[in-house]
Scaffold this active site. Sequence first.
Site, PDB file in Angstrom:
ATOM      1  N   ASP A  12     -44.058  29.524  54.516  1.00  0.00           N
ATOM      2  CA  ASP A  12     -45.247  29.635  53.665  1.00  0.00           C
ATOM      3  C   ASP A  12     -45.241  30.932  52.847  1.00  0.00           C
ATOM      4  O   ASP A  12     -44.762  31.961  53.321  1.00  0.00           O
ATOM      5  CB  ASP A  12     -46.491  29.572  54.563  1.00  0.00           C
ATOM      6  CG  ASP A  12     -47.750  29.287  53.760  1.00  0.00           C
ATOM      7  OD1 ASP A  12     -47.646  28.879  52.586  1.00  0.00           O
ATOM      8  OD2 ASP A  12     -48.840  29.480  54.306  1.00  0.00           O
ATOM      9  N   HIS A  29     -40.543  29.741  44.795  1.00  0.00           N
ATOM     10  CA  HIS A  29     -39.777  28.702  45.511  1.00  0.00           C
ATOM     11  C   HIS A  29     -38.274  28.983  45.414  1.00  0.00           C
ATOM     12  O   HIS A  29     -37.534  28.806  46.380  1.00  0.00           O
ATOM     13  CB  HIS A  29     -40.091  27.311  44.952  1.00  0.00           C
ATOM     14  CG  HIS A  29     -41.505  26.876  45.230  1.00  0.00           C
ATOM     15  ND1 HIS A  29     -42.062  26.930  46.483  1.00  0.00           N
ATOM     16  CD2 HIS A  29     -42.485  26.398  44.426  1.00  0.00           C
ATOM     17  CE1 HIS A  29     -43.318  26.500  46.441  1.00  0.00           C
ATOM     18  NE2 HIS A  29     -43.600  26.175  45.196  1.00  0.00           N
ATOM     19  N   LEU A 122     -24.278  23.593  63.922  1.00  0.00           N
ATOM     20  CA  LEU A 122     -25.722  23.780  63.724  1.00  0.00           C
ATOM     21  C   LEU A 122     -26.249  22.528  63.030  1.00  0.00           C
ATOM     22  O   LEU A 122     -25.597  21.988  62.142  1.00  0.00           O
ATOM     23  CB  LEU A 122     -25.967  25.014  62.820  1.00  0.00           C
ATOM     24  CG  LEU A 122     -27.363  25.182  62.225  1.00  0.00           C
ATOM     25  CD1 LEU A 122     -28.389  25.495  63.314  1.00  0.00           C
ATOM     26  CD2 LEU A 122     -27.388  26.321  61.187  1.00  0.00           C
ATOM     27  N   LEU A 179     -51.095  24.734  61.748  1.00  0.00           N
ATOM     28  CA  LEU A 179     -49.860  23.948  61.909  1.00  0.00           C
ATOM     29  C   LEU A 179     -49.597  23.012  60.735  1.00  0.00           C
ATOM     30  O   LEU A 179     -48.479  22.506  60.588  1.00  0.00           O
ATOM     31  CB  LEU A 179     -49.893  23.155  63.217  1.00  0.00           C
ATOM     32  CG  LEU A 179     -49.920  24.024  64.489  1.00  0.00           C
ATOM     33  CD1 LEU A 179     -49.964  23.147  65.734  1.00  0.00           C
ATOM     34  CD2 LEU A 179     -48.701  24.945  64.548  1.00  0.00           C
TER      35      LEU A 179
END
Length: 224
Positions: A12, A29, A122, A179
């Site tokens: 965020d 962004h 990963l 959340l």
Amino acid sequence: MNPLSHVAIIMDGNGRWGVKKRKSRNAGHKAGLHTVEKIIEACLKKDIKFLTLYAFSTENWKRPKKEINYLFKLLENFLKDEIKSLIKRKIKLKIIGKKSFSSDLNKLILKAESITKDFKKLQVNLALNYGSKNEIVDTVKKIKKKKLKINIKNISENLYTQNIPDPDILIRTGDTRRLSNFLLWQLAYTEIFFIKKLWPDFNQSDFFKIIKKYKNLKRNFGSI
Ligand code: FPP
């Protein structure tokens, strides 16, 4: 010391970062994508097996069209430019969310997922057009269709995150404590870290500090 296999992140603060720098929300962004790359590297360094990133929620469609288009362009470029690097680093990519995108983007996603599907170093899960409430509804429908019992095991095994352990750590940057419809089922016993920094300012050293704190926590899972 607590074992660590899965870190989930609500990235965020991109928009605010762009405005603070007297640029645009979209510049935020773009800067956020650099942080994504740094945190993927950090996970490789720490041998973390799963990283789940909240890239676009089902609620983010309410944003201005210009911003939505920019975010999807970033994603498209990421898939095109990074695929070789993902293969080289043995990283598996998985999209979680409702895959109802343009046919070009869908093709890119399917290609990236299929080329990387056997990699084990990963796994990066990109939550895209993701909403946890939708996920739970979809899961219950799936279970009913398969004529399975509605129980915890069957729900866990039929979520978009099937075969992925629940996150050990959730990080939310951007000085907000909620959340936002992210992994509501999976976060039941996750250790949550709310960080003041905006996502583009978050760095590897911040990430390593969180891991160190987490490793020394006493995790009870309801016991004493
Ligand atoms: C939340 O910040 C962030 C998003 C909705 C998008 C996250 C996307 C990226 C980090 C870049 C793309 C990533 C990939 C992997 C292609 P916000 O815009 O809600 O910030 P604000 O609270 O300051 O408005």
